[in-house]
Design a protein around this motif. Structure first.
Motif, PDB file in Angstrom:
ATOM      1  N   GLY A 255       0.792  -1.229   0.000  1.00  0.00           N
ATOM      2  CA  GLY A 255       0.000   0.000   0.000  1.00  0.00           C
ATOM      3  C   GLY A 255       0.822   1.275   0.000  1.00  0.00           C
ATOM      4  N   LYS A 256       2.116   1.183  -0.363  1.00  0.00           N
ATOM      5  CA  LYS A 256       2.959   2.382  -0.450  1.00  0.00           C
ATOM      6  C   LYS A 256       2.742   3.007  -1.831  1.00  0.00           C
ATOM      7  CE  LYS A 256       6.461   0.571   2.718  1.00  0.00           C
ATOM      8  NZ  LYS A 256       7.893   0.195   2.883  1.00  0.00           N
ATOM      9  N   THR A 257       1.901   4.022  -1.873  1.00  0.00           N
ATOM     10  CA  THR A 257       1.435   4.542  -3.164  1.00  0.00           C
ATOM     11  C   THR A 257       2.550   5.176  -3.985  1.00  0.00           C
ATOM     12  OG1 THR A 257       0.819   6.608  -2.059  1.00  0.00           O
ATOM     13  CG2 THR A 257      -0.890   4.915  -2.302  1.00  0.00           C
ATOM     14  N   LEU A 258       3.407   6.010  -3.359  1.00  0.00           N
ATOM     15  CA  LEU A 258       4.439   6.703  -4.132  1.00  0.00           C
ATOM     16  C   LEU A 258       5.480   5.740  -4.690  1.00  0.00           C
ATOM     17  CD1 LEU A 258       5.652   9.253  -5.263  1.00  0.00           C
ATOM     18  CD2 LEU A 258       6.748   9.678  -3.048  1.00  0.00           C
ATOM     19  N   PRO A 259       6.114   4.870  -3.872  1.00  0.00           N
ATOM     20  CA  PRO A 259       7.056   3.902  -4.475  1.00  0.00           C
ATOM     21  C   PRO A 259       6.390   2.991  -5.493  1.00  0.00           C
ATOM     22  CG  PRO A 259       7.339   4.016  -2.092  1.00  0.00           C
ATOM     23  CD  PRO A 259       6.086   4.767  -2.411  1.00  0.00           C
ATOM     24  N   HIS A 293      16.784  10.849   1.254  1.00  0.00           N
ATOM     25  CA  HIS A 293      17.059  12.188   0.731  1.00  0.00           C
ATOM     26  C   HIS A 293      15.791  12.961   0.374  1.00  0.00           C
ATOM     27  CE1 HIS A 293      21.196  11.297   0.894  1.00  0.00           C
ATOM     28  NE2 HIS A 293      21.297  10.599  -0.228  1.00  0.00           N
ATOM     29  N   VAL A 294      14.646  12.306   0.380  1.00  0.00           N
ATOM     30  CA  VAL A 294      13.394  12.972   0.030  1.00  0.00           C
ATOM     31  C   VAL A 294      12.737  13.475   1.309  1.00  0.00           C
ATOM     32  CG1 VAL A 294      11.124  12.701  -1.035  1.00  0.00           C
ATOM     33  CG2 VAL A 294      13.101  11.530  -2.013  1.00  0.00           C
ATOM     34  N   SER A 295      12.533  14.787   1.374  1.00  0.00           N
ATOM     35  CA  SER A 295      11.914  15.366   2.571  1.00  0.00           C
ATOM     36  C   SER A 295      10.444  14.968   2.654  1.00  0.00           C
ATOM     37  CB  SER A 295      12.039  16.892   2.538  1.00  0.00           C
ATOM     38  OG  SER A 295      11.305  17.427   1.449  1.00  0.00           O
ATOM     39  N   ALA A 296       9.873  15.135   3.866  1.00  0.00           N
ATOM     40  CA  ALA A 296       8.465  14.785   4.054  1.00  0.00           C
ATOM     41  C   ALA A 296       7.568  15.665   3.192  1.00  0.00           C
ATOM     42  CB  ALA A 296       8.094  14.929   5.531  1.00  0.00           C
ATOM     43  N   GLU A 297       7.914  16.959   3.048  1.00  0.00           N
ATOM     44  CA  GLU A 297       7.102  17.864   2.233  1.00  0.00           C
ATOM     45  C   GLU A 297       7.136  17.460   0.764  1.00  0.00           C
ATOM     46  OE1 GLU A 297       9.394  18.725   4.349  1.00  0.00           O
ATOM     47  OE2 GLU A 297       8.336  19.788   5.957  1.00  0.00           O
ATOM     48  N   GLU A 300       5.139  14.248   0.248  1.00  0.00           N
ATOM     49  CA  GLU A 300       3.701  14.527   0.273  1.00  0.00           C
ATOM     50  C   GLU A 300       3.245  15.151  -1.035  1.00  0.00           C
ATOM     51  OE1 GLU A 300       0.483  17.109   2.953  1.00  0.00           O
ATOM     52  OE2 GLU A 300       2.593  16.961   3.534  1.00  0.00           O
ATOM     53  N   GLY A 301       4.039  16.096  -1.570  1.00  0.00           N
ATOM     54  CA  GLY A 301       3.683  16.723  -2.831  1.00  0.00           C
ATOM     55  C   GLY A 301       3.709  15.738  -3.991  1.00  0.00           C
ATOM     56  N   LEU A 302       4.692  14.826  -3.993  1.00  0.00           N
ATOM     57  CA  LEU A 302       4.776  13.824  -5.055  1.00  0.00           C
ATOM     58  C   LEU A 302       3.602  12.852  -4.991  1.00  0.00           C
ATOM     59  CD1 LEU A 302       8.602  12.994  -4.925  1.00  0.00           C
ATOM     60  CD2 LEU A 302       7.414  14.272  -6.708  1.00  0.00           C
ATOM     61  N   ALA A 303       3.195  12.501  -3.774  1.00  0.00           N
ATOM     62  CA  ALA A 303       2.090  11.558  -3.622  1.00  0.00           C
ATOM     63  C   ALA A 303       0.773  12.141  -4.119  1.00  0.00           C
ATOM     64  CB  ALA A 303       1.963  11.146  -2.160  1.00  0.00           C
ATOM     65  N   ASP A 338      10.044  21.012  -2.406  1.00  0.00           N
ATOM     66  CA  ASP A 338       8.743  20.696  -2.987  1.00  0.00           C
ATOM     67  C   ASP A 338       8.939  20.295  -4.441  1.00  0.00           C
ATOM     68  OD1 ASP A 338       9.139  23.087  -4.414  1.00  0.00           O
ATOM     69  OD2 ASP A 338       8.019  24.254  -2.953  1.00  0.00           O
ATOM     70  N   THR A 339       7.836  20.037  -5.132  1.00  0.00           N
ATOM     71  CA  THR A 339       7.923  19.546  -6.511  1.00  0.00           C
ATOM     72  C   THR A 339       8.510  20.591  -7.451  1.00  0.00           C
ATOM     73  OG1 THR A 339       5.610  20.206  -6.815  1.00  0.00           O
ATOM     74  CG2 THR A 339       6.033  17.915  -6.206  1.00  0.00           C
ATOM     75  N   LYS A 340       8.253  21.875  -7.190  1.00  0.00           N
ATOM     76  CA  LYS A 340       8.816  22.917  -8.055  1.00  0.00           C
ATOM     77  C   LYS A 340      10.342  22.969  -7.948  1.00  0.00           C
ATOM     78  CE  LYS A 340       4.800  25.987  -8.225  1.00  0.00           C
ATOM     79  NZ  LYS A 340       4.291  27.354  -7.937  1.00  0.00           N
ATOM     80  N   ASP A 341      10.876  22.596  -6.791  1.00  0.00           N
ATOM     81  CA  ASP A 341      12.333  22.611  -6.629  1.00  0.00           C
ATOM     82  C   ASP A 341      13.011  21.581  -7.517  1.00  0.00           C
ATOM     83  OD1 ASP A 341      12.208  24.660  -4.832  1.00  0.00           O
ATOM     84  OD2 ASP A 341      12.360  23.405  -3.047  1.00  0.00           O
TER      85      ASP A 341
END
Length: 437
Positions: A255-259, A293-297, A300-303, A338-341
């Protein structure tokens, strides 16, 4: 109003039209000429209008091709160079900082190989950190026993071309023998011999790791890859990254949606209309997640992104890796809040190239501000402006034809006097069909 009895009065033209023979009453040649004239006169104005609109579109397209899309990149590259040069006040301190950072990067580590990625990136960044002219000026004055103030005065007293030649000569002497290896910049020759020897030894000891990294992230290997073997990741123990197939089976079941979504992109890249770069970027993002290396923010934005948006992010990460390396791209993700970065990272990599890792190492995450706007607007050049002016004039002529027809119809209605088109039409009728007996 039309003058009474004028030959161009509408009533007189109507009377002349009634005296013209019908097409079925004339011979084949006259009838063919009449239908040709009617066809030409009917489609002439619409055809000219359409041709003018198409010509205007062609001019606009040519103008778009002349827009300067490289200005934003040039400004970004200038900001990066200025930021690196501002780290130290003068050339001696810049050279000292550069040597210390390279030596620290090549220091042996218990948890993994030396940071050869950062050492090479710092070597590429020397000209910006120390400043080519600044360092050459320092070396030129030092060779003549002059302090910095006298050096500056002496160089300013020389003609411009003489000063440029002197600085270039001193710079080439400082570099010594240029390296012929593509991944070893000439400025590395300015580093101490011990640093150069350690870097050369490290590059010969760990070539298989580089090949394994390239093969895995390009999707050519189906096993697993130990992220701890990549230089500079700082992982204390082993961290295995599964290939796309096993990763999808594992993460989608958990159930890990992003990976799970990233593994699916990696599997479908090249088969479902995606470029291979999307697959490479998805694997690098999974590596960033596994390495922490992926921050929580950012996670969350990628998910929250849909599949298409995630593919765009993956392509940006892949392009960053192509401009730097796979190991560098994984580490650079840590600077994205964030995703824009992610797009800003790609822009910095496009301008800094192999210096990118050194830029973020020396400046930190503040280097993202050097990217400026995520989507810069191309600047208007003189050739583009000329094309746009021509397009506007052609379009103005096209709509001028429409306005002329409307004004002509209004004048005919108010003055009751036939316009030029009506006069030509009745004259052509009389010429081609003839009058009734």
């Amino acid at each position: 109003m039309a003058r009474r009895g004028s030959p161009h009065d509408l009533q007189r033209l109507a009377a002349r039209a009634r005296r013209v023979r019908r097409p079925r009453d004339v011979g084949l040649v006259r009838r063919a000429g009449w239908f040709i004239w009617r066809g030409v006169s009917t489609v002439f104005r619409p055809a000219v209008f359409g041709a003018l609109v198409m010509a205007s579109g062609v001019a606009v397209f040519a103008g778009l091709q002349q827009l300067d899309t490289g200005t934003a990149a040039q400004d970004r590259a200038a900001r990066i160079s200025a930021a690196l040069a501002a780290l130290t006040p003068d050339a001696p301190s810049a050279a000292s900082l550069w040597e210390r950072e390279i030596e620290a990067a090549l220091r042996p580590r218990r948890t993994g190989p030396p940071d050869t990625e950062l050492a090479l990136s710092l070597a590429h960044a020397f000209e910006d950190v120390a400043g080519r002219d600044r360092y050459a000026s320092f070396a030129w004055g030092e060779g003549r026993g002059l302090d910095p103030y006298r050096t500056e005065a002496a160089l300013r007293a020389l003609p411009v071309w003489v000063r440029a030649g002197e600085l270039e000569r001193v710079w080439q002497q400082a570099l010594g023998t240029r390296s012929t290896q593509p991944d070893r910049p000439a400025s590395l020759e300015l580093a101490p011999q011990s640093v150069r020897a350690r870097l050369s030894r490290a590059r010969h000891l760990y070539p298989l790791l580089d090949q394994a990294s390239i093969g895995f992230f390009s999707g050519h290997e189906t096993g697993a890859f130990n992220l701890a073997s990549l230089p500079g990741n700082g992982l204390a123990g082993e961290a295995w990254l599964l290939a796309d197939g096993p990763a999808r089976a594992l993460h989608c079941a958990d159930g890990k949606t992003l990976p799970c979504a990233l593994a699916e992109i990696g599997l479908s890249a090249g088969r479902a209309g995606l470029t291979p770069a999307a697959g490479q970027g998805a694997r690098l993002m999974r590596a960033g997640l596994a390495a922490g290396h992926v921050s929580a923010e950012l996670a969350e934005g990628l998910a929250l992104l849909e599949r298409r948006g995630l593919e765009v992010i993956a392509r940006d990460v892949a392009l960053t890796a192509q401009l730097t390396s796979n190991a560098a791209a994984i580490r650079l993700i840590a600077h994205a809040g964030d995703t824009k970065d992610i797009a800003r990272l790609r822009q910095i990599a496009q301008s800094a190239g192999p210096r990118t890792l050194a830029v973020f190492h020396l400046i930190g995450s503040d280097a993202l501000d050097l990217a400026g706007a995520v989507d810069g607007t191309p600047s208007l050049t003189r050739p583009a402006l000329e094309y746009f002016i021509v397009a506007a004039l052609i379009l103005l002529l096209a709509f001028g034809m429409v306005a002329s027809a409307i004004i002509s119809a209004a004048r005919v209605s108010s003055s009751r006097r036939a316009g030029l088109g009506q006069r030509l039409d009745i004259a052509a009728r009389e010429l081609l069909l003839g009058r009734k007996a």
